[in-house]
Write a protein that holds these residues in place. Structure first.
Motif, mmCIF file in Angstrom:
data_model
loop_
_atom_site.group_PDB
_atom_site.id
_atom_site.type_symbol
_atom_site.label_atom_id
_atom_site.label_comp_id
_atom_site.label_asym_id
_atom_site.label_seq_id
_atom_site.Cartn_x
_atom_site.Cartn_y
_atom_site.Cartn_z
ATOM 1 N N ASN A 159 43.684 45.790 43.394
ATOM 2 C CA ASN A 159 42.468 45.068 42.606
ATOM 3 C C ASN A 159 43.050 44.475 41.198
ATOM 4 N N LYS A 160 43.573 43.280 41.151
ATOM 5 C CA LYS A 160 44.065 42.856 39.934
ATOM 6 C C LYS A 160 42.910 42.915 38.555
ATOM 7 N N GLU A 161 41.671 42.375 39.074
ATOM 8 C CA GLU A 161 40.531 42.232 38.377
ATOM 9 C C GLU A 161 40.354 43.148 37.546
ATOM 10 N N VAL B 42 50.460 46.384 43.955
ATOM 11 C CA VAL B 42 50.475 46.037 45.251
ATOM 12 C C VAL B 42 50.812 44.401 45.608
ATOM 13 N N ASP B 43 50.171 43.872 44.552
ATOM 14 C CA ASP B 43 50.273 42.334 44.248
ATOM 15 C C ASP B 43 51.614 41.862 44.525
ATOM 16 N N SER B 44 51.993 40.880 45.321
ATOM 17 C CA SER B 44 53.506 40.845 45.711
ATOM 18 C C SER B 44 54.282 40.335 44.641
ATOM 19 N N GLU B 45 53.665 39.510 43.591
ATOM 20 C CA GLU B 45 54.439 39.129 42.494
ATOM 21 C C GLU B 45 55.077 40.283 41.558
ATOM 22 N N HIS B 46 53.947 41.332 41.350
ATOM 23 C CA HIS B 46 53.984 42.219 40.264
ATOM 24 C C HIS B 46 54.908 43.303 41.173
ATOM 25 N N MET C 52 43.571 30.368 39.553
ATOM 26 C CA MET C 52 42.914 31.347 38.783
ATOM 27 C C MET C 52 43.574 32.673 39.127
ATOM 28 N N ASN C 53 43.816 32.631 40.444
ATOM 29 C CA ASN C 53 44.783 33.866 40.839
ATOM 30 C C ASN C 53 45.892 34.028 40.058
ATOM 31 N N LYS C 54 46.563 33.174 39.962
ATOM 32 C CA LYS C 54 47.887 32.912 39.027
ATOM 33 C C LYS C 54 47.699 33.286 37.589
ATOM 34 N N PHE D 264 45.301 35.180 36.531
ATOM 35 C CA PHE D 264 44.767 36.650 36.418
ATOM 36 C C PHE D 264 46.213 37.273 36.578
ATOM 37 N N GLU D 265 47.028 36.813 37.201
ATOM 38 C CA GLU D 265 48.320 37.642 37.597
ATOM 39 C C GLU D 265 49.241 37.732 36.505
ATOM 40 N N MET D 266 49.186 36.584 35.554
ATOM 41 C CA MET D 266 49.857 36.599 34.029
ATOM 42 C C MET D 266 49.044 37.818 33.270
HETATM 43 MN MN MN Z 1 49.752 37.606 44.000
#
Ligand code: MN
Length: 386
Positions: free
Chosen positions: A123-125, A148-152, A215-217, A219-221
């Motif tokens: 839950n990145k939010e 769990v986010d694939s980039e992280h 927006m997903n990206k 948030f990921e930053m």
């Molecule tokens: Mn991701």
């Protein structure tokens, strides 16, 4: 000893894939808690299969359905958001996997960290809204937050064994979503169905729209900023349409490490819940010869303005990322209900960001207030009433 896992949001895309991973490794993992918002049919089915100690249905109106369906099982059933917020503190939980959508992850994740539970964070939010508060308590409680986010997950995997070697920068890869390369004109009238057709990843509808708007990206930053303790200046984004390289770390000697593989969320899920161990599996393998070229390009922040707005929010800090998130949740919902157009989403988010009062060092209560107020203001903006 089996790792006892609480899955918050077990009926969503990440939740169901997590249960697949757990089902394939019954000697390593045990399901202790399952929670869902509304999808009672699937929740009951999962509970019968995995036999958790506790099940929580957030929507109280659905309590009787769940408790009746599970009356012959040795499973406790609770209902409501308060139960959801408290269940994470149970002594018998080793790891909390946060797989719910959006802001609703904040309080349960906060409580889990406070109770000293390790977190597998999907839950990145939560980190977008309250990254500073959550990571500070996690540090105090010696809680691990495993991405769990694939980039992280990629960055996390690249950092294993690097001890304290300083990072020069990280580069988050971005598929570009279904509208990569489109002009402003072409984006004027794209539909919900167009936006829901992601080229590489199969995900829930909220994150799929966030991927189409970038927006997903964004948030990921912000997520990366808090997970890895990096300033905004050390976080880059590169568009990589094939989604094979999941992200890159560049160290101070110029060396880069990347983690790669086919786009399949089960791998980062398995790495997070199995950490520090890698578990043998039979997921499909990547073959270079199937991808003779991997491409890279600069993201277009003039067209995908959410990326620029996210950077601004990250840079300003305080409660601004909370505003960004709350406004985004409202506009995505409005877009999914076909009340507003694709490009209007960024316009409205920007207006909301300009309307809300700035708080430099927000407390959790300040963030809860900011979230509520932003939703109210954004609803009005969405209906063109202010
Ligand atoms: Mn991701």
């Amino acid at each position: 000893m089996k790792k006892r896992i609480a899955i918050l949001g077990s009926t969503g895309s990440i939740g169901t894939q997590s249960l697949e991973v757990i089902a394939q490794n019954p000697d390593a993992f045990e399901v202790e808690v399952l929670t869902a918002n509304n999808n009672v049919e699937l929740l009951v089915k999962q509970a019968k299969q995995f036999q958790p100690n506790v099940v929580v249905i957030a929507n109280k109106e659905k309590y009787s359905f769940v408790s009746e369906a599970l009356s012959n099982e040795d499973i406790k059933v609770y209902a409501g958001v308060d139960a959801l917020n408290q269940v994470v503190e149970m002594d018998t939980i080793d790891l909390v996997l946060t797989a719910m959508v959006g802001y609703s992850g904040l309080v349960p994740t906060f409580n889990a960290v406070k109770a000293g539970k390790n977190i597998a964070l999907a839950n990145k939010e939560t980190l977008v809204v309250a990254g500073e508060i959550i990571t500070k308590i996690a540090h105090e409680k010696k809680v691990e937050i495993l991405p769990v986010d694939s980039e992280h997950s990629a960055i996390f995997q690249c950092l294993v064994g690097e001890f304290m070697n300083p990072i020069e920068k990280i580069i988050l890869t971005c598929s570009g979503g279904p509208f990569r390369g489109k002009s402003m004109d072409e984006l004027q009238n794209v539909t919900v169905d167009d936006a829901l057709a992601h080229p590489n990843w199969d995900m829930g509808s909220k994150i799929t729209i966030d991927s189409a708007t970038l927006m997903n990206k964004g948030f990921e930053m912000i997520e990366a900023r808090w997970l890895f303790g990096l300033p905004a200046s050390k976080i880059d984004v590169i568009v990589h349409p094939q989604s094979i390289i999941h992200s890159i770390v560049q160290f101070e000697d110029g060396s880069m490490k990347a983690q790669m593989g086919l786009p399949d969320m089960k791998l980062p899920i398995q790495y997070a819940i199995g950490f520090p161990y890698r578990i043998k599996n039979n997921f499909p393998r990547f073959n270079f010869l199937d991808y003779p070229s991997l491409d890279f390009e600069q993201p277009n922040t003039k067209i995908f303005r959410n990326l620029a707005l996210s950077f601004e929010a990250m840079d300003k800090g305080g409660n601004v990322p909370c505003v960004l998130n709350a406004a985004n949740e409202i506009v995505v919902e409005a877009f999914l209900k076909r009340k507003i157009k694709f490009l209007e989403m960024s316009d409205i988010i920007e207006k909301a960001m300009n309307k809300l009062a700035f708080i430099k060092k927000p407390s959790l209560d300040d963030l809860i207030d900011t979230n509520n107020e932003t939703r109210r203001v954004t609803e009005l903006l969405t209906e063109d009433r202010i």
